[in-house]
Design a protein around this motif. Structure first.
Motif, PDB file in Angstrom:
ATOM      1  N   LEU A 111       0.796  -1.231   0.000  1.00 17.72           N
ATOM      2  CA  LEU A 111       0.000   0.000   0.000  1.00 17.72           C
ATOM      3  C   LEU A 111       0.825   1.275   0.000  1.00 17.72           C
ATOM      4  O   LEU A 111       0.291   2.351  -0.322  1.00 17.72           O
ATOM      5  N   VAL A 112       2.115   1.191   0.360  1.00 15.18           N
ATOM      6  CA  VAL A 112       2.955   2.391   0.394  1.00 15.18           C
ATOM      7  C   VAL A 112       4.121   2.285  -0.575  1.00 15.18           C
ATOM      8  O   VAL A 112       4.363   3.188  -1.373  1.00 15.18           O
ATOM      9  N   TYR A 113       4.860   1.164  -0.528  1.00 14.97           N
ATOM     10  CA  TYR A 113       6.042   1.047  -1.371  1.00 14.97           C
ATOM     11  C   TYR A 113       5.696   0.927  -2.845  1.00 14.97           C
ATOM     12  O   TYR A 113       6.438   1.406  -3.708  1.00 14.97           O
ATOM     13  N   ASP A 114       4.593   0.264  -3.161  1.00 19.37           N
ATOM     14  CA  ASP A 114       4.216   0.058  -4.554  1.00 19.37           C
ATOM     15  C   ASP A 114       3.602   1.342  -5.109  1.00 19.37           C
ATOM     16  O   ASP A 114       2.537   1.783  -4.671  1.00 19.37           O
ATOM     17  N   ARG A 115       4.272   1.938  -6.081  1.00 12.89           N
ATOM     18  CA  ARG A 115       3.775   3.192  -6.650  1.00 12.89           C
ATOM     19  C   ARG A 115       2.575   2.984  -7.563  1.00 12.89           C
ATOM     20  O   ARG A 115       1.884   3.941  -7.902  1.00 12.89           O
TER      21      ARG A 115
END
Length: 346
Positions: free
Chosen positions: A277-281
């Motif tokens: 949810l955060v690292y994957d752009r």
């Protein structure tokens, strides 16, 4: 003299990096009690040749095991199979040890019989050369054997029990049947959880040994590495969840061990939500993966879904405002992947 410690060094295409670690293990003070098993995991460069020079120079310490490529876990498995020392630990091929600290620890090991021994690591930042010692948490007993249950919760919260600090008794690991996933990154977490789940005793040593190189953007725990190797991380998370569930259902698992395992599982799942949810752009892809994983978690491990729904919601909100990995790091103080126990070469 009986070898007190086997160090397995999983190695794949590290021709230009491995010599530093092997040099640090070549100190004459270590030779009587130390065995180093370099596992060449199907390298296509000169890794085996570098290792062979150390074997030829000091065959009483160094051994070379060559095998087809199977990944980090496969190489650790091979190292454990070959180990002759009373204790076993892993040193990655681009890391090294403090010979003074290792010599001091080897001098103590003949008088120790704990299931696991925990020491101290130092982070060495790539590029700047700056270092940061990761001391044991204050208040924990050192230099004597104690029940692992008495320190396990604090150890999990502070990540002082990690792949970089743990030596486990070799016969204990074998009796536990520890075998790591192959062709998979991030198995260091699996090793630590499985090696400590049944541990009854621990000796904490306030001795600096492991020198851990950090800061390489290509490392697997860099944000981009997590996303690129998402399937591997997902596989390890599910395997660790399955293992923890099995231990929780075992009547021999003590309440303290159950608390420790639940905490390790929560930290790992928290990291997984951060990855999606955060690292994957690609936010759409990440949200879809998170929904699918959360549904699986609810079906297979409902207690763990309930315990981590807060992180799911906070990571979902962080992703919605385009918070990136570095901002999340500042927000949380330490990235959850450290608490989960991941190594960069896992």
């Amino acid at each position: 003299m009986e070898k007190q410690l086997t160090i397995a060094m999983p190695s794949y295409n590290v021709e230009g990096l491995i010599a530093r670690g092997l040099e640090s293990l070549s100190d004459p003070r270590l030779s009587a009690a130390l065995e180093v098993v370099v596992v060449d995991d199907g390298s296509t460069d000169g890794t085996a040749g570098v290792a062979r020079r150390f074997v030829e120079a000091c065959p009483d310490v160094f051994r070379l095991v060559s095998k087809e490529n199977g990944g980090h876990g496969s190489a650790v498995n091979a190292g454990l199979d070959a180990a002759r020392g009373r204790y076993f630990r892993v040193v990655d091929a681009d890391d090294w040890v403090d010979p003074d600290g290792l010599a001091a620890e080897l001098a103590l090991l003949p008088g120790i019989s704990s299931d696991i021994v925990v020491d101290v690591r130092r982070d060495v930042h790539m590029g700047t050369g700056s270092t940061e010692l990761r001391p044991l948490p204050g208040g924990l007993p050192t230099g004597r054997e104690v029940p692992f249950a008495s320190v396990s919760a604090e150890a999990a919260r502070t990540n002082c029990v990690s792949i970089h600090t743990v030596s486990a008794r070799t016969d204990f690991l074998r009796a536990c049947g520890v075998r790591l996933l192959e062709h998979t990154f991030y198995v260091d977490t699996q090793l630590v959880v499985e090696a400590t789940a049944r541990a009854e005793t621990v000796t904490l040593l306030d001795i600096e040994v492991y020198q851990y190189l950090v800061g390489n953007a290509s490392q697997s725990v860099a944000a981009e590495g997590y996303v690129r190797r998402f399937d591997d991380h997902d596989r390890v998370v599910r395997e660790v969840c399955r293992f923890v569930e099995g231990r929780l259902a075992d009547p021999s698992t003590t309440p303290e061990a159950a608390e420790y395992l639940r905490l390790r599982a929560r930290l790992l799942v928290n990291t997984h939500y951060n990855v999606m949810l955060v690292y994957d752009r690609d936010r759409r892809r990440g949200r879809a993966r998170a929904r699918s994983f959360r549904a699986w978690l609810g079906a297979e491990h409902p207690w763990l879904r309930a315990a981590t729904d807060g992180r799911y919601l906070s990571a979902l909100a962080a992703g919605a405002v385009r918070l990136d990995a570095s901002a999340l790091d500042r927000l949380l103080g330490r990235m959850d992947h450290e608490a989960a126990g991941h190594s960069t070469r896992s």
